[in-house]
Design an enzyme around this catalytic site. Structure first.
Site, PDB file in Angstrom:
ATOM      1  N   GLU A 189       0.845  -1.191   0.000  1.00  0.00           N
ATOM      2  CA  GLU A 189       0.000   0.000   0.000  1.00  0.00           C
ATOM      3  C   GLU A 189       0.884   1.246   0.000  1.00  0.00           C
ATOM      4  O   GLU A 189       0.424   2.339   0.307  1.00  0.00           O
ATOM      5  CB  GLU A 189      -0.989  -0.008   1.160  1.00  0.00           C
ATOM      6  CG  GLU A 189      -0.397  -0.131   2.533  1.00  0.00           C
ATOM      7  CD  GLU A 189      -1.461  -0.068   3.623  1.00  0.00           C
ATOM      8  OE1 GLU A 189      -2.206   0.925   3.660  1.00  0.00           O
ATOM      9  OE2 GLU A 189      -1.517  -1.006   4.436  1.00  0.00           O
ATOM     10  N   CYS A 208      -3.487  -3.314   4.380  1.00  0.00           N
ATOM     11  CA  CYS A 208      -2.545  -4.315   4.915  1.00  0.00           C
ATOM     12  C   CYS A 208      -2.966  -5.745   4.595  1.00  0.00           C
ATOM     13  O   CYS A 208      -2.286  -6.698   4.977  1.00  0.00           O
ATOM     14  CB  CYS A 208      -2.421  -4.168   6.425  1.00  0.00           C
ATOM     15  SG  CYS A 208      -1.929  -2.532   6.928  1.00  0.00           S
ATOM     16  N   HIS A 246      -2.417  -9.551  12.315  1.00  0.00           N
ATOM     17  CA  HIS A 246      -1.878  -8.332  11.718  1.00  0.00           C
ATOM     18  C   HIS A 246      -1.461  -7.446  12.894  1.00  0.00           C
ATOM     19  O   HIS A 246      -2.220  -7.299  13.861  1.00  0.00           O
ATOM     20  CB  HIS A 246      -2.934  -7.641  10.853  1.00  0.00           C
ATOM     21  CG  HIS A 246      -2.526  -6.245  10.467  1.00  0.00           C
ATOM     22  ND1 HIS A 246      -1.336  -5.990   9.847  1.00  0.00           N
ATOM     23  CD2 HIS A 246      -3.116  -5.040  10.669  1.00  0.00           C
ATOM     24  CE1 HIS A 246      -1.212  -4.685   9.656  1.00  0.00           C
ATOM     25  NE2 HIS A 246      -2.280  -4.087  10.153  1.00  0.00           N
TER      26      HIS A 246
HETATM   27  N1  CAA Z   1       2.091   4.389  30.303  1.00  0.00           N
HETATM   28  C1  CAA Z   1       1.540   3.241  29.852  1.00  0.00           C
HETATM   29  N2  CAA Z   1       0.526   3.211  28.930  1.00  0.00           N
HETATM   30  C2  CAA Z   1       0.091   4.383  28.463  1.00  0.00           C
HETATM   31  C3  CAA Z   1       0.610   5.615  28.900  1.00  0.00           C
HETATM   32  C4  CAA Z   1       1.667   5.596  29.854  1.00  0.00           C
HETATM   33  N3  CAA Z   1       2.232   6.705  30.296  1.00  0.00           N
HETATM   34  N4  CAA Z   1      -0.027   6.602  28.234  1.00  0.00           N
HETATM   35  C5  CAA Z   1      -0.942   6.003  27.426  1.00  0.00           C
HETATM   36  N5  CAA Z   1      -0.861   4.658  27.568  1.00  0.00           N
HETATM   37  C6  CAA Z   1      -1.642   3.659  26.868  1.00  0.00           C
HETATM   38  C7  CAA Z   1      -3.124   3.983  26.784  1.00  0.00           C
HETATM   39  O1  CAA Z   1      -3.799   3.668  27.984  1.00  0.00           O
HETATM   40  C8  CAA Z   1      -3.527   3.114  25.606  1.00  0.00           C
HETATM   41  O2  CAA Z   1      -3.653   1.778  26.059  1.00  0.00           O
HETATM   42  P1  CAA Z   1      -5.038   1.004  25.851  1.00  0.00           P
HETATM   43  O3  CAA Z   1      -5.252   0.956  24.366  1.00  0.00           O
HETATM   44  O4  CAA Z   1      -4.830  -0.324  26.463  1.00  0.00           O
HETATM   45  O5  CAA Z   1      -6.094   1.837  26.522  1.00  0.00           O
HETATM   46  C9  CAA Z   1      -2.296   3.137  24.701  1.00  0.00           C
HETATM   47  O6  CAA Z   1      -1.211   3.619  25.501  1.00  0.00           O
HETATM   48  C10 CAA Z   1      -2.447   4.040  23.489  1.00  0.00           C
HETATM   49  O7  CAA Z   1      -2.696   5.349  23.946  1.00  0.00           O
HETATM   50  P2  CAA Z   1      -3.946   6.194  23.448  1.00  0.00           P
HETATM   51  O8  CAA Z   1      -5.212   5.435  23.666  1.00  0.00           O
HETATM   52  O9  CAA Z   1      -3.819   7.549  24.041  1.00  0.00           O
HETATM   53  O10 CAA Z   1      -3.797   6.275  21.879  1.00  0.00           O
HETATM   54  P3  CAA Z   1      -2.650   6.939  20.969  1.00  0.00           P
HETATM   55  O11 CAA Z   1      -2.670   8.397  21.033  1.00  0.00           O
HETATM   56  O12 CAA Z   1      -1.345   6.269  21.213  1.00  0.00           O
HETATM   57  O13 CAA Z   1      -3.138   6.520  19.527  1.00  0.00           O
HETATM   58  C11 CAA Z   1      -3.736   5.135  17.733  1.00  0.00           C
HETATM   59  C12 CAA Z   1      -3.413   5.160  19.217  1.00  0.00           C
HETATM   60  C13 CAA Z   1      -4.905   6.061  17.449  1.00  0.00           C
HETATM   61  C14 CAA Z   1      -4.115   3.731  17.336  1.00  0.00           C
HETATM   62  C15 CAA Z   1      -2.507   5.623  16.949  1.00  0.00           C
HETATM   63  O14 CAA Z   1      -1.393   4.833  17.241  1.00  0.00           O
HETATM   64  C16 CAA Z   1      -2.734   5.641  15.464  1.00  0.00           C
HETATM   65  O15 CAA Z   1      -3.353   6.524  14.900  1.00  0.00           O
HETATM   66  N6  CAA Z   1      -2.180   4.585  14.764  1.00  0.00           N
HETATM   67  C17 CAA Z   1      -2.359   4.432  13.346  1.00  0.00           C
HETATM   68  C18 CAA Z   1      -3.630   3.677  13.018  1.00  0.00           C
HETATM   69  C19 CAA Z   1      -3.586   2.242  13.451  1.00  0.00           C
HETATM   70  O16 CAA Z   1      -2.537   1.659  13.646  1.00  0.00           O
HETATM   71  N7  CAA Z   1      -4.765   1.603  13.597  1.00  0.00           N
HETATM   72  C20 CAA Z   1      -4.848   0.230  13.944  1.00  0.00           C
HETATM   73  C21 CAA Z   1      -6.033  -0.429  13.290  1.00  0.00           C
HETATM   74  S1  CAA Z   1      -5.979  -0.139  11.536  1.00  0.00           S
HETATM   75  C22 CAA Z   1      -4.927  -1.339  10.946  1.00  0.00           C
HETATM   76  O17 CAA Z   1      -4.661  -2.300  11.587  1.00  0.00           O
HETATM   77  C23 CAA Z   1      -4.319  -1.125   9.599  1.00  0.00           C
HETATM   78  C24 CAA Z   1      -2.961  -0.561   9.746  1.00  0.00           C
HETATM   79  O18 CAA Z   1      -1.974  -1.287   9.811  1.00  0.00           O
HETATM   80  C25 CAA Z   1      -2.825   0.890   9.804  1.00  0.00           C
END
Ligand code: CAA
Length: 394
Positions: A79, A111, A233
């Site tokens: 992709e 993916c 994945h």
């Molecule tokens: N210590 C420990 N853990 C912590 C923390 C700290 N200080 N601060 C935050 N966390 C944890 C949160 O609790 C959360 O855990 P849980 O999910 O268990 O609740 C985790 O860290 C992630 O934190 P946030 O929920 O605040 O989310 P984020 O800002 O990191 O964003 C995301 C997460 C939106 C998925 C981001 O990584 C993103 O946009 N990623 C790209 C999209 C993606 O990967 N999507 C996945 C599905 S799509 C797919 O699979 C296709 C593909 O490959 C893209």
């Protein structure tokens, strides 16, 4: 007839960004990345490394001259395509010196497409048992500086040789797929980075897992108990971990839960260090499982959950073949450890560098470390690749 994966090769970029450094630069608690996302570092590709060079390098590791003479199809799943018309597989076919009477093409559905490519390869080998199909999943995942996806970037390629009488994994004929039209992650032609509804995408991933697994169980009378490991994945390992936890149920013995959890940890070892490689990430997880598990045995069944945003999901399974361990690379971790560490400013410059064209469509690049192949320059809009020891100027 048994059909499946006979060999697997891996190539990832030669540079790495440590999550602890990124956390410091983004004013984020490092535990958010190491515990919250379960990531330790990311592979960062320079402009001279792309899906063609990574894919060719991954395949070069596993192919013999006899393979090159027998391969009659090359499929690249990606992709992060480098051309809207010409398939990356055609470049790779040429770079690898595969015999000319082969079909070469590219496949796309986020993916997911490497899974479709393996299916096509399986059908092809079923009708021509002597042929070998080279399936390459190659991607550079680039979300942008400061974006929510930035800590989940990565780059790498998996090359899989699909044959009859495979020596690693024999496919079972049990695939169940699901398609749903959602906008969780997409990249329009005019954008170099994707648009993402991050939290929505994680919900889609987990819901596709739940519903596809239920259908898979129904159609195949399957139980989690039947499998030694479940490969996912892996956009980032924490999401796959949530997936596994969703599948574990009370009917499983404690030993089975322990086995599945230990094998899950083995399956995320490489992703923790490389990041998301989109189409290849499920198969990177499989390779990581094979090379890091202490309990896998021939004959055991492995389940696979493939997910591509947009979205298409598929679950299928395979059986480990006797002697599979002889087909692995015991030196893999040492290769990953050799990647050059980047500072955050160096990563920002290297990963987001763009080609600067003159009026004729020519662009030259600085010298960066790559695998066996490199994009040497763009000449009148044509991408020119070389083996590292060769040069178009020689
Ligand atoms: N210590 C420990 N853990 C912590 C923390 C700290 N200080 N601060 C935050 N966390 C944890 C949160 O609790 C959360 O855990 P849980 O999910 O268990 O609740 C985790 O860290 C992630 O934190 P946030 O929920 O605040 O989310 P984020 O800002 O990191 O964003 C995301 C997460 C939106 C998925 C981001 O990584 C993103 O946009 N990623 C790209 C999209 C993606 O990967 N999507 C996945 C599905 S799509 C797919 O699979 C296709 C593909 O490959 C893209």
């Amino acid at each position: 007839m048994s059909i499946g994966i006979d060999k697997i090769g891996l190539a990832t970029a030669k540079y790495r960004l440590d999550m602890a450094d990124l956390a410091l630069a983004r004013d984020t608690d490092p535990n958010k990345y190491s515990v919250g996302l379960m990531l330790d570092s990311l592979s960062i590709a320079p402009i001279t490394e792309d899906i063609v060079t990574l894919g060719a390098a991954a395949a070069e590791q596993i192919l013999t001259e006899a393979d090159r003479a027998r391969i009659d199809m090359v499929i690249v799943a990606t992709e992060s395509s480098i051309d809207q018309s010409k398939a990356a597989a055609v470049f790779i076919h040429g770079l690898l010196g595969i015999q000319p009477f082969a079909r070469s093409l590219e496949m796309k559905e986020a993916c997911y497409s490497a899974t479709a490519a393996l299916n096509y390869a399986k059908l092809h080998v079923a009708s021509k048992p002597d042929s070998k199909v080279l399936v390459i999943a190659s991607d550079i995942a680039k979300y942008g500086i400061g974006s929510s996806g930035e800590p989940t970037q990565g780059s790498g390629a998996l090359a899989m040789l699909v044959t009859s009488q495979p020596r690693i994994l024999a496919f079972n004929d049990d695939n169940v797929a699901q398609t749903r039209d959602v906008m969780d992650f997409w990249r329009p032609n005019y954008s170099s980075t994707p648009f993402v509804q991050g939290m929505f995408s994680t919900k889609q991933y987990l819901d596709c897992l739940k519903t596809t697994w239920a259908e898979f169980q129904k159609r195949n009378q399957a139980q989690l108990q039947d499998f030694a490991a479940f490969c996912f994945h892996i956009p980032y390992p924490k999401l796959a971990n949530k997936g596994l936890n969703k599948l574990l149920d009370k009917s499983l013995s404690e030993e089975k839960v322990e086995e599945l959890k230990a094998n899950f940890q083995a399956s995320i070892s490489y992703s923790r260090q490389i990041g998301n490689i989109y189409t290849g990430s499920l198969y990177l997880g499989f390779l990581s499982l094979l090379e890091n598990s202490h309990s896998l045995k021939a004959g055991q069944k492995i389940a696979f959950f493939s997910y591509g945003s947009g979205a298409v999901a598929e679950i299928f399974s395979g059986q480990l073949v006797a002697g599979f361990e002889k087909m692995l690379d015991s030196n893999r971790q040492a290769q990953l450890d050799q990647r050059q560490k980047l500072t955050v400013p160096a990563y920002e410059k290297l990963f987001f560098e763009e080609a600067h064209f003159d009026d004729q469509g020519n662009a030259d690049f600085d010298n960066y470390d790559t695998h066996t192949f490199a994009l040497e320059r763009i000449d009148h809009h044509q991408r020119l690749y070389k083996r590292k020891e060769e040069s178009y100027d020689n």
